[in-house]
Design a protein around this motif. Structure first.
Motif, PDB file in Angstrom:
ATOM      1  N   PRO A 103       0.998  29.166  18.798  1.00  0.00           N
ATOM      2  CA  PRO A 103      -0.445  29.036  18.565  1.00  0.00           C
ATOM      3  C   PRO A 103      -1.296  29.940  19.443  1.00  0.00           C
ATOM      4  CG  PRO A 103       0.609  26.880  18.631  1.00  0.00           C
ATOM      5  CD  PRO A 103       1.647  27.873  19.045  1.00  0.00           C
ATOM      6  N   ALA A 104      -0.971  30.047  20.737  1.00  0.00           N
ATOM      7  CA  ALA A 104      -1.790  30.858  21.635  1.00  0.00           C
ATOM      8  C   ALA A 104      -1.763  32.331  21.255  1.00  0.00           C
ATOM      9  CB  ALA A 104      -1.325  30.670  23.081  1.00  0.00           C
ATOM     10  N   ALA A 105      -0.648  32.781  20.699  1.00  0.00           N
ATOM     11  CA  ALA A 105      -0.518  34.180  20.270  1.00  0.00           C
ATOM     12  C   ALA A 105      -0.885  34.362  18.802  1.00  0.00           C
ATOM     13  CB  ALA A 105       0.910  34.671  20.508  1.00  0.00           C
ATOM     14  N   ASN A 106      -1.371  33.287  18.149  1.00  0.00           N
ATOM     15  CA  ASN A 106      -1.765  33.322  16.745  1.00  0.00           C
ATOM     16  C   ASN A 106      -0.607  33.821  15.861  1.00  0.00           C
ATOM     17  OD1 ASN A 106      -3.521  32.945  14.554  1.00  0.00           O
ATOM     18  ND2 ASN A 106      -4.197  35.082  14.602  1.00  0.00           N
ATOM     19  N   ARG A 107       0.595  33.265  16.096  1.00  0.00           N
ATOM     20  CA  ARG A 107       1.773  33.686  15.342  1.00  0.00           C
ATOM     21  C   ARG A 107       2.359  32.511  14.575  1.00  0.00           C
ATOM     22  NH1 ARG A 107       5.343  34.892  19.307  1.00  0.00           N
ATOM     23  NH2 ARG A 107       4.692  37.067  19.463  1.00  0.00           N
ATOM     24  N   GLY A 119       0.706  35.442   6.794  1.00  0.00           N
ATOM     25  CA  GLY A 119      -0.468  34.995   7.534  1.00  0.00           C
ATOM     26  C   GLY A 119      -0.132  34.767   8.992  1.00  0.00           C
ATOM     27  N   ASP A 120      -0.940  33.943   9.665  1.00  0.00           N
ATOM     28  CA  ASP A 120      -0.746  33.647  11.067  1.00  0.00           C
ATOM     29  C   ASP A 120      -1.077  32.186  11.324  1.00  0.00           C
ATOM     30  OD1 ASP A 120      -3.574  33.578  11.067  1.00  0.00           O
ATOM     31  OD2 ASP A 120      -3.683  35.705  11.602  1.00  0.00           O
ATOM     32  N   TRP A 121      -1.140  31.803  12.604  1.00  0.00           N
ATOM     33  CA  TRP A 121      -1.362  30.395  12.944  1.00  0.00           C
ATOM     34  C   TRP A 121      -2.709  29.895  12.424  1.00  0.00           C
ATOM     35  CZ3 TRP A 121       1.450  26.437  14.530  1.00  0.00           C
ATOM     36  CH2 TRP A 121       0.792  25.310  15.036  1.00  0.00           C
ATOM     37  N   LYS A 122      -3.715  30.762  12.433  1.00  0.00           N
ATOM     38  CA  LYS A 122      -5.054  30.354  11.992  1.00  0.00           C
ATOM     39  C   LYS A 122      -5.165  30.262  10.479  1.00  0.00           C
ATOM     40  CE  LYS A 122      -7.392  32.262  16.047  1.00  0.00           C
ATOM     41  NZ  LYS A 122      -8.392  33.247  16.543  1.00  0.00           N
ATOM     42  N   GLY A 123      -4.265  30.917   9.781  1.00  0.00           N
ATOM     43  CA  GLY A 123      -4.310  30.866   8.326  1.00  0.00           C
ATOM     44  C   GLY A 123      -3.041  31.410   7.715  1.00  0.00           C
ATOM     45  N   GLY A 145       0.514  25.506   2.902  1.00  0.00           N
ATOM     46  CA  GLY A 145      -0.559  26.074   3.699  1.00  0.00           C
ATOM     47  C   GLY A 145      -0.526  25.557   5.120  1.00  0.00           C
ATOM     48  N   ALA A 146      -1.001  26.378   6.045  1.00  0.00           N
ATOM     49  CA  ALA A 146      -1.106  25.972   7.455  1.00  0.00           C
ATOM     50  C   ALA A 146      -2.353  26.615   8.041  1.00  0.00           C
ATOM     51  CB  ALA A 146       0.131  26.399   8.235  1.00  0.00           C
ATOM     52  N   ASN A 147      -3.115  25.800   8.744  1.00  0.00           N
ATOM     53  CA  ASN A 147      -4.368  26.278   9.325  1.00  0.00           C
ATOM     54  C   ASN A 147      -4.590  25.585  10.655  1.00  0.00           C
ATOM     55  OD1 ASN A 147      -6.992  26.975   9.981  1.00  0.00           O
ATOM     56  ND2 ASN A 147      -7.719  26.919   7.861  1.00  0.00           N
ATOM     57  N   ASN A 148      -4.279  26.297  11.762  1.00  0.00           N
ATOM     58  CA  ASN A 148      -4.466  25.743  13.107  1.00  0.00           C
ATOM     59  C   ASN A 148      -3.790  24.392  13.279  1.00  0.00           C
ATOM     60  OD1 ASN A 148      -6.042  27.736  14.557  1.00  0.00           O
ATOM     61  ND2 ASN A 148      -7.731  27.229  13.160  1.00  0.00           N
ATOM     62  N   GLY A 149      -2.566  24.259  12.773  1.00  0.00           N
ATOM     63  CA  GLY A 149      -1.813  23.028  12.956  1.00  0.00           C
ATOM     64  C   GLY A 149      -2.026  21.987  11.879  1.00  0.00           C
ATOM     65  N   LEU A 150      -2.873  22.260  10.902  1.00  0.00           N
ATOM     66  CA  LEU A 150      -3.059  21.366   9.758  1.00  0.00           C
ATOM     67  C   LEU A 150      -2.257  21.924   8.587  1.00  0.00           C
ATOM     68  CD1 LEU A 150      -4.487  18.918   8.444  1.00  0.00           C
ATOM     69  CD2 LEU A 150      -6.314  20.501   7.761  1.00  0.00           C
ATOM     70  N   TYR A 151      -1.295  21.151   8.080  1.00  0.00           N
ATOM     71  CA  TYR A 151      -0.391  21.623   7.043  1.00  0.00           C
ATOM     72  C   TYR A 151      -0.713  20.947   5.716  1.00  0.00           C
ATOM     73  CZ  TYR A 151       2.225  23.237  11.081  1.00  0.00           C
ATOM     74  OH  TYR A 151       2.581  23.862  12.253  1.00  0.00           O
ATOM     75  N   GLN A 196       7.030  27.854  26.749  1.00  0.00           N
ATOM     76  CA  GLN A 196       5.819  28.639  26.979  1.00  0.00           C
ATOM     77  C   GLN A 196       4.946  28.713  25.730  1.00  0.00           C
ATOM     78  OE1 GLN A 196       7.219  32.410  28.494  1.00  0.00           O
ATOM     79  NE2 GLN A 196       7.912  31.530  30.426  1.00  0.00           N
ATOM     80  N   GLY A 197       4.824  27.566  25.048  1.00  0.00           N
ATOM     81  CA  GLY A 197       3.928  27.509  23.900  1.00  0.00           C
ATOM     82  C   GLY A 197       4.457  28.149  22.640  1.00  0.00           C
ATOM     83  N   ARG A 198       5.756  28.438  22.594  1.00  0.00           N
ATOM     84  CA  ARG A 198       6.343  29.074  21.416  1.00  0.00           C
ATOM     85  C   ARG A 198       7.559  28.289  20.942  1.00  0.00           C
ATOM     86  NH1 ARG A 198       9.465  34.949  21.089  1.00  0.00           N
ATOM     87  NH2 ARG A 198       9.465  35.152  18.808  1.00  0.00           N
ATOM     88  N   ALA A 199       7.691  28.146  19.631  1.00  0.00           N
ATOM     89  CA  ALA A 199       8.875  27.521  19.040  1.00  0.00           C
ATOM     90  C   ALA A 199       9.523  28.535  18.113  1.00  0.00           C
ATOM     91  CB  ALA A 199       8.498  26.262  18.272  1.00  0.00           C
ATOM     92  N   LEU A 200      10.742  28.969  18.450  1.00  0.00           N
ATOM     93  CA  LEU A 200      11.484  29.925  17.648  1.00  0.00           C
ATOM     94  C   LEU A 200      12.834  29.321  17.286  1.00  0.00           C
ATOM     95  CD1 LEU A 200      12.073  32.723  16.421  1.00  0.00           C
ATOM     96  CD2 LEU A 200      12.888  33.445  18.681  1.00  0.00           C
ATOM     97  N   ILE A 201      13.095  29.215  15.998  1.00  0.00           N
ATOM     98  CA  ILE A 201      14.382  28.711  15.513  1.00  0.00           C
ATOM     99  C   ILE A 201      14.888  29.691  14.463  1.00  0.00           C
ATOM    100  CG2 ILE A 201      15.596  26.820  14.363  1.00  0.00           C
ATOM    101  CD1 ILE A 201      13.441  24.936  15.387  1.00  0.00           C
TER     102      ILE A 201
END
Length: 305
Positions: A207-211, A244-248, A268-274, A182-187
């Protein structure tokens, strides 16, 4: 009643009988199908069915060369089962033996929500050597295209055979949780290797929950399992911290050994860009030409998705 009406009435009786007979036949066929399925489910959950499933598992032939054999299955295939004498092999032969594994899963969830394992505990496994699987497609996705839920994964009293991570046998205990759906990866993983080696890992990305949360605390004494696997000659300590969060999200990776700092990297991570930026001191991990080319310090900078 005239002759025409009598003829129509006479024809109507057989028609009604045929429709009633057809309904009975369809009902009987449906009930027969259900009964067959129930018998099949019951047979699969019997000793004969368990042996059939074990044989099918042994015949699986993925491109990686991995082979899995199960000596015996007890319990229910549709809930809690006990697996005896589980062996994992690569093209060169067995590399892991697990005499006992307890599985609690929901196989019918596969059709609606993917792999659903409530608990998998493997007892007294022995890692005989490092596996050598066939290389996969470099363009293949990292994660599978189905949901994965493993609420509890436990390696209980595992042993790493002598020669794999040092000259002596090593003990491993690990508890982990994996939830990729459901759009989440938890390990989440916490492990202890021998007496002093410790590993804590947390990755929570939605990403959808900005986490986005990433944590790592890795402590490996020079005589321990983790240092031996990494080829380190000194005590190692690696930590990842950030906020931070998924956006920053911003963080850092610090790797230290007894003689000094091994790596200090800004993450750093910004919307999937690392991104990674910092310095690495590779002395002790490389030798020969790579050591001469690298020198004492290497500046590292990279971005990717």
């Amino acid at each position: 009643m005239d002759a025409v009406e009598e003829a129509q009435a006479a024809e109507g009786i057989p028609a009604r009988e045929r429709r009633a007979s057809l309904r009975k036949w369809l009902l009987a066929a449906f009930l027969g199908l259900i009964a067959t399925l129930l018998i099949g489910v019951a047979v699969l959950n019997s000793p004969i069915g368990h042996r059939f499933i074990a044989d099918r598992i042994a015949r699986l032939a993925p491109a990686s060369g991995m082979r899995i054999t199960v000596g015996r299955i007890e319990g229910s295939l549709y809930g809690k089962a006990t697996l005896h004498d589980v062996t994992l092999s690569d093209p060169k032969g067995p590399f892991l033996r697990v005499p006992l594994a307890e599985l609690d899963w929901r196989p019918f969830a596969w059709f609606s929500s993917g792999l659903d394992v409530r608990e998998l505990t493997a007892h007294r496994g022995v890692l005989l050597r490092r596996p050598r699987l066939n290389p996969g497609d470099p363009k293949a996705p990292i994660l599978p295209d189905f949901d994965i839920r493993i609420d509890k994964l436990v390696l209980d009293r595992f042993t790493i055979a002598p020669g794999v991570a040092g000259a002596t046998a090593r003990r491993v205990d690990l508890a982990a949780k994996v939830d990729v759906r459901q759009g989440r990866a938890l390990i989440l993983a916490d492990g202890r290797f021998d007496s002093a080696d410790k590993l804590h890992l947390l990755l929570d990305a939605a990403p959808a929950a900005n986490r986005l949360r990433m944590e790592l605390d890795y402590h490996a004494p020079k005589d321990g399992v983790l240092a031996a696997l990494a080829g380190a000659q000194e005590d190692l300590r690696a930590r990842v911290v950030g906020h931070g969060d998924w956006k920053g999200w911003t963080g850092a990776l610090l790797v230290e050994q007894t003689s000094g700092q091994l790596a200090a990297l800004k993450l750093g991570a910004n919307n999937g860009l690392y991104s990674v930026l910092g310095l690495v001191h590779p002395d002790g991990f490389v030798s020969g030409l790579p050591k001469r080319l690298a020198g004492e310090t290497v500046a590292l900078g990279a971005t990717g998705t």
